[in-house]
Scaffold this active site. Structure first.
Site, mmCIF file in Angstrom:
data_model
loop_
_atom_site.group_PDB
_atom_site.id
_atom_site.type_symbol
_atom_site.label_atom_id
_atom_site.label_comp_id
_atom_site.label_asym_id
_atom_site.label_seq_id
_atom_site.Cartn_x
_atom_site.Cartn_y
_atom_site.Cartn_z
ATOM 1 N N ASP A 8 -4.372 0.720 4.071
ATOM 2 C CA ASP A 8 -3.107 1.372 4.419
ATOM 3 C C ASP A 8 -2.701 2.505 3.484
ATOM 4 O O ASP A 8 -3.102 2.557 2.318
ATOM 5 C CB ASP A 8 -1.979 0.328 4.405
ATOM 6 C CG ASP A 8 -2.017 -0.593 5.618
ATOM 7 O OD1 ASP A 8 -3.083 -0.699 6.255
ATOM 8 O OD2 ASP A 8 -0.970 -1.205 5.906
ATOM 9 N N HIS A 66 -5.027 -1.142 0.267
ATOM 10 C CA HIS A 66 -4.446 0.206 0.297
ATOM 11 C C HIS A 66 -5.375 1.237 -0.333
ATOM 12 O O HIS A 66 -6.026 0.952 -1.354
ATOM 13 C CB HIS A 66 -3.113 0.218 -0.454
ATOM 14 C CG HIS A 66 -2.046 -0.606 0.211
ATOM 15 N ND1 HIS A 66 -2.011 -1.977 0.136
ATOM 16 C CD2 HIS A 66 -0.994 -0.241 0.986
ATOM 17 C CE1 HIS A 66 -0.966 -2.423 0.828
ATOM 18 N NE2 HIS A 66 -0.338 -1.400 1.352
HETATM 19 ZN ZN ZN Z 1 2.220 1.010 4.235
#
Ligand code: ZN
Length: 279
Positions: free
Chosen positions: A102, A249
């Site tokens: 992400d 992430h």
């Molecule tokens: Zn996010």
């Protein structure tokens, strides 16, 4: 920065899901995880890691993941996806899991994640922020060319998305799709992930109106908060079950811990018998 302000209901759901996972798994294969294979793994780390956390012994215990069994799904079907709600698990086939990345794309970290995934031949889903996609079109194209999926993660990543007026929610989704489509030469996301997993009926309505499916996750090592490589690795390896959707992430700050943790965790999941698929 995706896990702030998480609704209590969501935490309860995840806690219940964790209970269902730990309580519902009775297959003998899961009770007797196979031994670790620190050497002789069919999935050795990259030859030119950056840097390699496997180059020296880790001073902490790397857990052995639960061994998946083809056709055996420990996930309670009720937790795969609530009617009308976001998807927390894959439809389980016994060994399938998904990796989601992400908050990118990011010029420094996305290429390193891509290199790691290429080394292990793992397909992932990149939940991209529209304005970062617009600023880094070559990275968007590289993700698509490598065979990964791209999900819409709004244009500006507002953690208070449910609190915005409906027109602004629609705008966040549509601008992100336009940015990703422009950067990738026409790839339009079919999946949407709300920032922070902050869903509401209005957000789900906007997602449906935009022709996308809502995607959440079931394994969250909170790597965005830089909790340390051991925490990220241990969370991924102890909580992953068949059907899990793992959250990591490549944007939002320094992701060195994420890179190092995935370098340790991904080959161990492969060695345990998991297959990475896409939601
Ligand atoms: Zn996010």
């Amino acid at each position: 920065m995706t896990a702030l302000n998480r609704p209590v209901g969501r935490r309860l759901l995840l806690a219940m899901g964790a209970l269902a996972l730990t309580g519902g798994c009775t297959h003998a294969g899961h009770a007797a995880p196979k031994s670790a294979k620190p050497s002789g793994s069919p999935h050795p780390p990259p030859s030119t890691p950056s840097p390699s956390p496997s180059a020296s012994p880790t001073p902490w215990q790397v857990p052995t993941p639960v061994t998946p069994t083809p056709g055996v799904c420990p996930v309670d079907p009720n937790f795969i996806q609530k009617p009308g709600g976001p998807q927390h698990y894959l439809p389980c086939e016994g060994t399938n899991i998904a990796l989601t990345i992400d908050d990118g794309p990011d010029p420094e970290w996305t290429p390193r994640v891509l290199a790691l995934l290429a080394h292990y031949k793992i397909p992932a889903t990149f939940c991209m922020i529209g304005r970062r996609a617009a600023a880094n079109p070559k990275l968007v194209a590289a993700v698509v060319e490598a065979g990964h999926h791209i999900a819409n993660h709004t244009f500006t990543h507002p953690l208070n998305l449910p609190g915005l007026p409906p027109a602004q929610i629609n705008d966040e989704l549509n601008r992100a799709t336009d940015a990703i489509s422009t950067a990738s030469g026409g790839h339009r996301p079919t999946l949407f992930r709300a920032p922070g997993g902050n869903w509401s009926p209005a957000v789900l309505d906007a997602c449906a109106a935009a022709g996308m499916r809502p995607l959440d996750w079931s394994v969250d090592p909170r790597d965005w908060s830089r909790p340390g490589v051991p925490h990220i690795v241990q969370t991924i390896l102890t909580r992953t079950r068949p059907g899990s959707i793992i959250l990591n992430h490549d944007g939002g700050g320094n992701r060195q811990q994420t890179i190092e943790a995935l370098t340790i965790a991904l080959p161990r999941l492969l060695d345990a018998g998991y297959h990475f698929t896409q939601p």
